[in-house]
Design a protein around this motif. Structure first.
Motif, mmCIF file in Angstrom:
data_model
loop_
_atom_site.group_PDB
_atom_site.id
_atom_site.type_symbol
_atom_site.label_atom_id
_atom_site.label_comp_id
_atom_site.label_asym_id
_atom_site.label_seq_id
_atom_site.Cartn_x
_atom_site.Cartn_y
_atom_site.Cartn_z
ATOM 1 N N ILE A 286 0.854 -1.180 0.000
ATOM 2 C CA ILE A 286 0.000 0.000 0.000
ATOM 3 C C ILE A 286 0.890 1.230 0.000
ATOM 4 N N ALA A 287 0.387 2.287 -0.581
ATOM 5 C CA ALA A 287 1.150 3.537 -0.633
ATOM 6 C C ALA A 287 1.069 4.227 0.715
ATOM 7 N N LEU A 288 2.207 4.449 1.330
ATOM 8 C CA LEU A 288 2.257 5.115 2.629
ATOM 9 C C LEU A 288 3.052 6.407 2.516
ATOM 10 N N ASN A 289 2.713 7.356 3.308
ATOM 11 C CA ASN A 289 3.450 8.604 3.378
ATOM 12 C C ASN A 289 4.362 8.568 4.602
ATOM 13 N N ASP A 290 4.902 7.413 4.897
ATOM 14 C CA ASP A 290 5.734 7.199 6.075
ATOM 15 C C ASP A 290 7.191 7.220 5.656
ATOM 16 N N ARG A 291 7.916 8.247 6.096
ATOM 17 C CA ARG A 291 9.322 8.364 5.738
ATOM 18 C C ARG A 291 10.222 8.046 6.937
ATOM 19 N N THR A 292 9.701 7.280 7.866
ATOM 20 C CA THR A 292 10.467 6.897 9.046
ATOM 21 C C THR A 292 11.145 5.555 8.806
ATOM 22 N N PHE A 293 11.805 5.061 9.828
ATOM 23 C CA PHE A 293 12.473 3.772 9.765
ATOM 24 C C PHE A 293 11.666 2.689 10.476
ATOM 25 N N ARG A 294 10.359 2.896 10.576
ATOM 26 C CA ARG A 294 9.501 1.978 11.322
ATOM 27 C C ARG A 294 9.613 0.551 10.804
ATOM 28 N N ASP A 295 9.737 0.392 9.491
ATOM 29 C CA ASP A 295 9.802 -0.955 8.923
ATOM 30 C C ASP A 295 11.072 -1.687 9.332
ATOM 31 N N GLN A 296 12.073 -0.962 9.836
ATOM 32 C CA GLN A 296 13.287 -1.593 10.333
ATOM 33 C C GLN A 296 13.169 -1.981 11.808
ATOM 34 N N ILE A 297 12.163 -1.450 12.475
ATOM 35 C CA ILE A 297 11.961 -1.721 13.903
ATOM 36 C C ILE A 297 10.876 -2.769 14.111
ATOM 37 N N TRP A 298 9.777 -2.628 13.404
ATOM 38 C CA TRP A 298 8.593 -3.444 13.626
ATOM 39 C C TRP A 298 8.251 -4.274 12.400
ATOM 40 N N ARG A 299 7.457 -5.294 12.622
ATOM 41 C CA ARG A 299 6.891 -6.089 11.536
ATOM 42 C C ARG A 299 5.408 -5.735 11.431
ATOM 43 N N ARG A 300 4.986 -5.357 10.257
ATOM 44 C CA ARG A 300 3.578 -5.000 10.040
ATOM 45 C C ARG A 300 2.852 -6.192 9.432
ATOM 46 N N PHE A 301 1.790 -6.624 10.104
ATOM 47 C CA PHE A 301 1.014 -7.760 9.620
ATOM 48 C C PHE A 301 -0.070 -7.291 8.663
ATOM 49 N N ASP A 302 -0.363 -8.120 7.682
ATOM 50 C CA ASP A 302 -1.378 -7.806 6.679
ATOM 51 C C ASP A 302 -2.775 -7.968 7.258
ATOM 52 N N GLY A 303 -3.692 -7.215 6.726
ATOM 53 C CA GLY A 303 -5.088 -7.317 7.122
ATOM 54 C C GLY A 303 -5.801 -6.005 6.889
ATOM 55 N N ASN A 304 -7.086 -6.020 7.123
ATOM 56 C CA ASN A 304 -7.912 -4.836 6.946
ATOM 57 C C ASN A 304 -7.782 -3.958 8.189
ATOM 58 N N GLU A 305 -7.123 -2.818 8.036
ATOM 59 C CA GLU A 305 -6.849 -1.930 9.173
ATOM 60 C C GLU A 305 -8.133 -1.441 9.839
ATOM 61 N N TRP A 306 -9.128 -1.049 9.051
ATOM 62 C CA TRP A 306 -10.362 -0.508 9.614
ATOM 63 C C TRP A 306 -11.163 -1.587 10.328
ATOM 64 N N ASP A 307 -11.229 -2.771 9.747
ATOM 65 C CA ASP A 307 -11.946 -3.869 10.388
ATOM 66 C C ASP A 307 -11.274 -4.230 11.711
ATOM 67 N N ALA A 308 -9.960 -4.277 11.700
ATOM 68 C CA ALA A 308 -9.222 -4.587 12.933
ATOM 69 C C ALA A 308 -9.473 -3.512 13.988
ATOM 70 N N PHE A 309 -9.410 -2.255 13.592
ATOM 71 C CA PHE A 309 -9.636 -1.150 14.520
ATOM 72 C C PHE A 309 -11.016 -1.248 15.162
ATOM 73 N N ASP A 310 -12.021 -1.558 14.348
ATOM 74 C CA ASP A 310 -13.394 -1.658 14.851
ATOM 75 C C ASP A 310 -13.579 -2.800 15.846
ATOM 76 N N GLN A 311 -12.733 -3.819 15.806
ATOM 77 C CA GLN A 311 -12.849 -4.956 16.718
ATOM 78 C C GLN A 311 -12.204 -4.700 18.079
ATOM 79 N N LEU A 312 -11.442 -3.631 18.191
ATOM 80 C CA LEU A 312 -10.759 -3.319 19.444
ATOM 81 C C LEU A 312 -11.712 -2.642 20.420
#
Length: 110
Positions: free
Chosen positions: A4-30
């Motif tokens: 996905i196109a992100l406007n993230d210019r940080t080094f987050r991908d070097q620190i964390w692992r991002r799991f695939d899934g529907n972000e909005w659906d996941a958010f709504d389940q919290l």
């Protein structure tokens, strides 16, 4: 990493692992308290990752306030780790302490 196109210019991908899934659906389940905390954080905990953690804490403690507090503590810990990494990279790049840390101020919450 999801394609996905992100406007993230940080080094987050070097620190964390991002799991695939529907972000909005996941958010709504919290739970509401966790969604509020995610909105307040200075870093993006990624909703799919947060939902995976929520499921883990629910297995440990059940769907209780104790589970919610445990997850919030963990999210706060991750926020501190990411801020420390960012501050260290800032010092490497600019040779000065990150201004927020130099001022010794806390993270502002809404």
């Amino acid at each position: 990493m999801p394609n996905i196109a992100l406007n993230d210019r940080t080094f987050r991908d070097q620190i964390w692992r991002r799991f695939d899934g529907n972000e909005w659906d996941a958010f709504d389940q919290l739970p509401v308290s966790i969604r509020q905390r995610l909105a307040e954080h200075v870093y993006d905990a990624w909703s799919v990752n947060a939902l995976m953690l929520w499921k883990h804490y629910k297995r440990l403690y059940g769907r209780t306030q104790r589970a919610e507090r445990a997850l919030m503590r963990y999210l706060d810990y991750c926020e501190r780790l990411e801020r420390q990494d960012f501050a260290a990279r800032y010092i490497q790049q600019y040779g000065n302490p990150y201004p927020h840390d130099a001022a010794q101020v806390s993270v502002l919450r809404t």
